[in-house]
Design a protein around this motif. Structure first.
Motif, PDB file in Angstrom:
ATOM      1  N   LEU A   1      -4.400  -9.105  27.539  1.00  0.00           N
ATOM      2  CA  LEU A   1      -3.555 -10.931  27.939  1.00  0.00           C
ATOM      3  C   LEU A   1      -4.690 -11.548  29.316  1.00  0.00           C
ATOM      4  O   LEU A   1      -4.324 -12.596  29.071  1.00  0.00           O
ATOM      5  CB  LEU A   1      -1.512 -10.149  27.919  1.00  0.00           C
ATOM      6  CG  LEU A   1      -0.830 -11.906  28.544  1.00  0.00           C
ATOM      7  CD1 LEU A   1      -1.388 -12.525  27.230  1.00  0.00           C
ATOM      8  CD2 LEU A   1      -0.210 -11.858  28.216  1.00  0.00           C
ATOM      9  N   VAL A   2      -4.044 -10.835  30.265  1.00  0.00           N
ATOM     10  CA  VAL A   2      -4.520 -11.761  31.757  1.00  0.00           C
ATOM     11  C   VAL A   2      -6.580 -12.635  31.152  1.00  0.00           C
ATOM     12  O   VAL A   2      -6.878 -13.179  31.921  1.00  0.00           O
ATOM     13  CB  VAL A   2      -5.002 -10.730  32.974  1.00  0.00           C
ATOM     14  CG1 VAL A   2      -5.724 -11.337  33.927  1.00  0.00           C
ATOM     15  CG2 VAL A   2      -3.854 -10.568  33.213  1.00  0.00           C
TER      16      VAL A   2
ATOM     17  N   GLY B   1     -10.367 -16.183  30.158  1.00  0.00           N
ATOM     18  CA  GLY B   1     -11.201 -17.262  29.607  1.00  0.00           C
ATOM     19  C   GLY B   1     -10.981 -18.141  29.301  1.00  0.00           C
ATOM     20  O   GLY B   1     -12.507 -18.820  28.693  1.00  0.00           O
ATOM     21  N   PHE B   2     -10.189 -18.811  29.326  1.00  0.00           N
ATOM     22  CA  PHE B   2     -10.378 -20.201  29.128  1.00  0.00           C
ATOM     23  C   PHE B   2     -10.049 -21.141  30.046  1.00  0.00           C
ATOM     24  O   PHE B   2     -11.206 -22.590  30.044  1.00  0.00           O
ATOM     25  CB  PHE B   2      -8.826 -20.917  29.103  1.00  0.00           C
ATOM     26  CG  PHE B   2      -7.598 -20.111  27.935  1.00  0.00           C
ATOM     27  CD1 PHE B   2      -8.124 -19.971  26.529  1.00  0.00           C
ATOM     28  CD2 PHE B   2      -6.052 -20.184  28.005  1.00  0.00           C
ATOM     29  CE1 PHE B   2      -7.846 -19.874  25.141  1.00  0.00           C
ATOM     30  CE2 PHE B   2      -5.527 -19.491  26.842  1.00  0.00           C
ATOM     31  CZ  PHE B   2      -5.832 -19.996  25.476  1.00  0.00           C
TER      32      PHE B   2
ATOM     33  N   PRO C   1     -13.691  -5.542  38.107  1.00  0.00           N
ATOM     34  CA  PRO C   1     -14.009  -4.588  38.796  1.00  0.00           C
ATOM     35  C   PRO C   1     -13.095  -3.931  39.468  1.00  0.00           C
ATOM     36  O   PRO C   1     -12.607  -3.155  40.323  1.00  0.00           O
ATOM     37  CB  PRO C   1     -15.275  -4.957  39.876  1.00  0.00           C
ATOM     38  CG  PRO C   1     -15.937  -6.245  38.960  1.00  0.00           C
ATOM     39  CD  PRO C   1     -15.046  -6.820  38.355  1.00  0.00           C
ATOM     40  N   ILE C   2     -11.873  -5.081  38.897  1.00  0.00           N
ATOM     41  CA  ILE C   2     -10.348  -4.784  40.166  1.00  0.00           C
ATOM     42  C   ILE C   2      -9.200  -4.109  38.593  1.00  0.00           C
ATOM     43  O   ILE C   2      -8.523  -3.122  39.512  1.00  0.00           O
ATOM     44  CB  ILE C   2     -10.093  -5.698  40.147  1.00  0.00           C
ATOM     45  CG1 ILE C   2     -10.600  -7.252  41.353  1.00  0.00           C
ATOM     46  CG2 ILE C   2      -8.313  -5.466  40.725  1.00  0.00           C
ATOM     47  CD1 ILE C   2     -10.144  -8.889  41.469  1.00  0.00           C
ATOM     48  N   VAL C   3      -9.570  -4.163  37.691  1.00  0.00           N
ATOM     49  CA  VAL C   3      -8.674  -3.476  37.062  1.00  0.00           C
ATOM     50  C   VAL C   3      -9.821  -2.215  36.466  1.00  0.00           C
ATOM     51  O   VAL C   3      -8.169  -1.834  35.838  1.00  0.00           O
ATOM     52  CB  VAL C   3      -8.171  -4.340  35.878  1.00  0.00           C
ATOM     53  CG1 VAL C   3      -7.537  -5.273  36.127  1.00  0.00           C
ATOM     54  CG2 VAL C   3      -9.755  -4.520  34.945  1.00  0.00           C
TER      55      VAL C   3
ATOM     56  N   VAL D   1     -14.447  -8.111  22.899  1.00  0.00           N
ATOM     57  CA  VAL D   1     -13.670  -8.968  21.536  1.00  0.00           C
ATOM     58  C   VAL D   1     -12.731 -10.087  22.355  1.00  0.00           C
ATOM     59  O   VAL D   1     -12.620 -10.546  21.496  1.00  0.00           O
ATOM     60  CB  VAL D   1     -13.535  -7.505  21.019  1.00  0.00           C
ATOM     61  CG1 VAL D   1     -12.650  -8.191  19.939  1.00  0.00           C
ATOM     62  CG2 VAL D   1     -14.617  -6.903  20.007  1.00  0.00           C
ATOM     63  N   ASN D   2     -12.136  -9.278  23.393  1.00  0.00           N
ATOM     64  CA  ASN D   2     -10.889 -10.212  23.826  1.00  0.00           C
ATOM     65  C   ASN D   2     -11.318 -11.023  24.040  1.00  0.00           C
ATOM     66  O   ASN D   2     -10.847 -12.444  23.748  1.00  0.00           O
ATOM     67  CB  ASN D   2     -10.206  -8.880  24.593  1.00  0.00           C
ATOM     68  CG  ASN D   2      -8.832  -9.552  25.248  1.00  0.00           C
ATOM     69  OD1 ASN D   2      -8.307 -11.127  24.532  1.00  0.00           O
ATOM     70  ND2 ASN D   2      -8.406  -9.529  25.724  1.00  0.00           N
TER      71      ASN D   2
END
Length: 460
Positions: A353-354, A359-360, A373-375, A395-396
């Motif tokens: 979701l983040v 992506g906007f 690299p963080i998540v 894809v997200n």
């Protein structure tokens, strides 16, 4: 001190919304917060000493060398009018069907995405070539805009994609970090070839979904497409049409097979395959009499601009990640994920979701170098397959680039579309394709083997 890491992330998003360059925003915000941290004795300046080593590692990174070569290949194929020839040939072949042109646009968009690997280039090219033709033949502006934007974003997922090249490099480092955090010392890593292999089946499924949607529109909503295919009085004989189709399709198809096949079957590294692709695009341009000084200069300038942008963002992202780590940001993210309800499923949903929302306002390059690299190390330490995670992120982001009102693909098409095509029509046209991509995301989440099966077969 950890709250400063979160504040820094929020601050950089705010700076980007103000319209400042991404690379300078990342580096400038990081240096500003580092200075504040050093002044209040809550940040160790030794973290900044690691920056030269990071940059030297970038210079020695063989995988990233594939980026300028793939950009050169895509730009050269674009200047060689490969897409225009393919579209004309497919329009002749499928033109007898009332939805034939839409299917042709989907297939050409797929091939162009595999050739260029750049979302913006594919959307702009298809918008200039196919949108006027579709409107002239009676397709609705909404349906025409939707199919062009959707096929344009295929460059995000269909290999050889620049997004997958960058994701492969970042996920490789994240996977090693996750293994070390679990006390595992294994030589196994994540390669760009793994992501390319993992993206093949989802990419083909997505193209199949698009074609099925076009057929469904022809059956259930025939007012969005021409009642019947226009009959040309000077139509080419069928045998000649097939020959034109083969001559237009075969050269780029052979080039893509040489590039992708050499990677998947282990004959070449991604960098070596990118060199093959760049050389092949030159030969293809020469064969089509498009290799001239003007085209070569334009392609080289495009390559330098895009490559410079990528590596400048990478430098800014490296500085940002160092300062973020110095403030304890990684421990903060890890703690949040561990306490999140739903365990690994809840953590993955929040990350997706983040990334979708980011992506906007951010391109895939910034998200790849800053957010992943963080998540990614935390999710991999929780048991997530790195290849599956990479494809899900790709894809997200592809879905995010289509979503109104901030989707990048919508802006690209708006810039080249005729004034008769309203912005609301573009927004309306992409909504069904957003749902199609969400269906694909859910399908891959339910059947991860759609991603992991082919890499396991090829690489074991």
């Amino acid at each position: 001190m950890e709250y400063l890491a979160l504040l820094m992330f929020i601050a950089v998003c705010g700076v980007l919304l103000l319209g400042y360059p991404v690379a300078l925003s990342l580096a400038g915000t990081a240096l500003l917060f580092a200075g504040i941290g050093i002044s209040f004795d809550v940040f160790e300046s030794s973290f900044l000493y690691a920056l030269p080593n990071r940059l030297y590692g970038v210079l020695n990174n063989q995988t990233l060398l594939a980026v300028p070569l793939f950009v050169f290949m895509g730009a050269m194929l674009e200047r060689s009018k490969v897409a225009e020839n393919l579209l004309n040939a497919m329009a002749l072949l499928f033109g007898r069907f009332n939805v034939g042109l839409a299917i042709s646009v989907t297939l050409v968009g797929m091939l162009l995405a595999a050739s260029t690997g750049i979302v913006g280039a594919t959307v702009v090219t298809m918008g200039l070539l196919s949108l006027p033709t579709m409107l002239k033949r009676g397709y609705s502006p909404a349906f025409s805009s939707g199919i062009i934007c959707a096929t344009g974003t295929l460059g995000q997922i269909i290999p050889p994609s620049i997004a997958l090249v960058l994701l492969g490099d970042v996920l490789s480092s994240a996977y090693q970090k996750a293994q070390l955090s679990m006390g595992i010392f294994s030589p196994k890593t994540v390669s760009v070839g793994d992501l390319f292999a993992g993206a093949v089946i989802p990419g083909l499924i997505l193209v199949l979904f698009y074609i099925l949607y076009c057929i469904a529109v022809a059956v259930f909503k025939p007012d969005a497409i021409p009642k019947r295919a226009p009959v040309e009085s000077n139509a080419e004989p069928e045998s000649l049409t097939v020959m034109l189709f083969i001559s237009a399709l075969l050269p780029p198809l052979l080039l893509m097979f040489a590039v992708l096949g050499s990677i998947l079957f282990g004959y070449a590294t991604p960098t070596e395959a990118a060199g093959v692709g760049a050389t092949g695009s030159l030969l293809l341009a020469l064969w089509k009499n498009q290799l001239c000084r003007v085209n070569l200069n334009a392609v080289m300038q495009t390559t330098v601009k895009i490559t410079s942008m990528v590596f400048l963002i990478l430098i800014g992202a490296s500085l940002f990640s160092l300062v973020f780590r110095g403030f304890g940001g990684e421990e903060l993210v890890h703690g949040l994920f561990q306490q999140m309800p739903g365990g690994v499923v809840g953590a993955t949903l929040i990350v997706m979701l983040v990334i979708f929302l980011l992506g906007f306002i951010l391109d895939f390059i910034e998200i790849t170098f800053v957010v992943v690299p963080i998540v990614a190390p935390v999710l991999m330490a929780m048991g997530i397959d790195p290849i599956w995670l990479g494809i899900m992120i790709a894809v997200n982001l592809q879905t995010s680039f289509l979503t109104p009102p901030f989707g990048f693909a919508l802006f690209y098409l708006r810039g080249v579309a005729d004034k008769s095509v309203t912005t609301s029509a573009i927004y309306k046209g992409v909504i069904p394709f957003i749902f199609i991509q969400l269906i694909l995301l859910c399908t891959l989440a339910y059947w991860p083997s759609l991603v992991t099966w082919l890499p396991n077969v090829i690489y074991g």
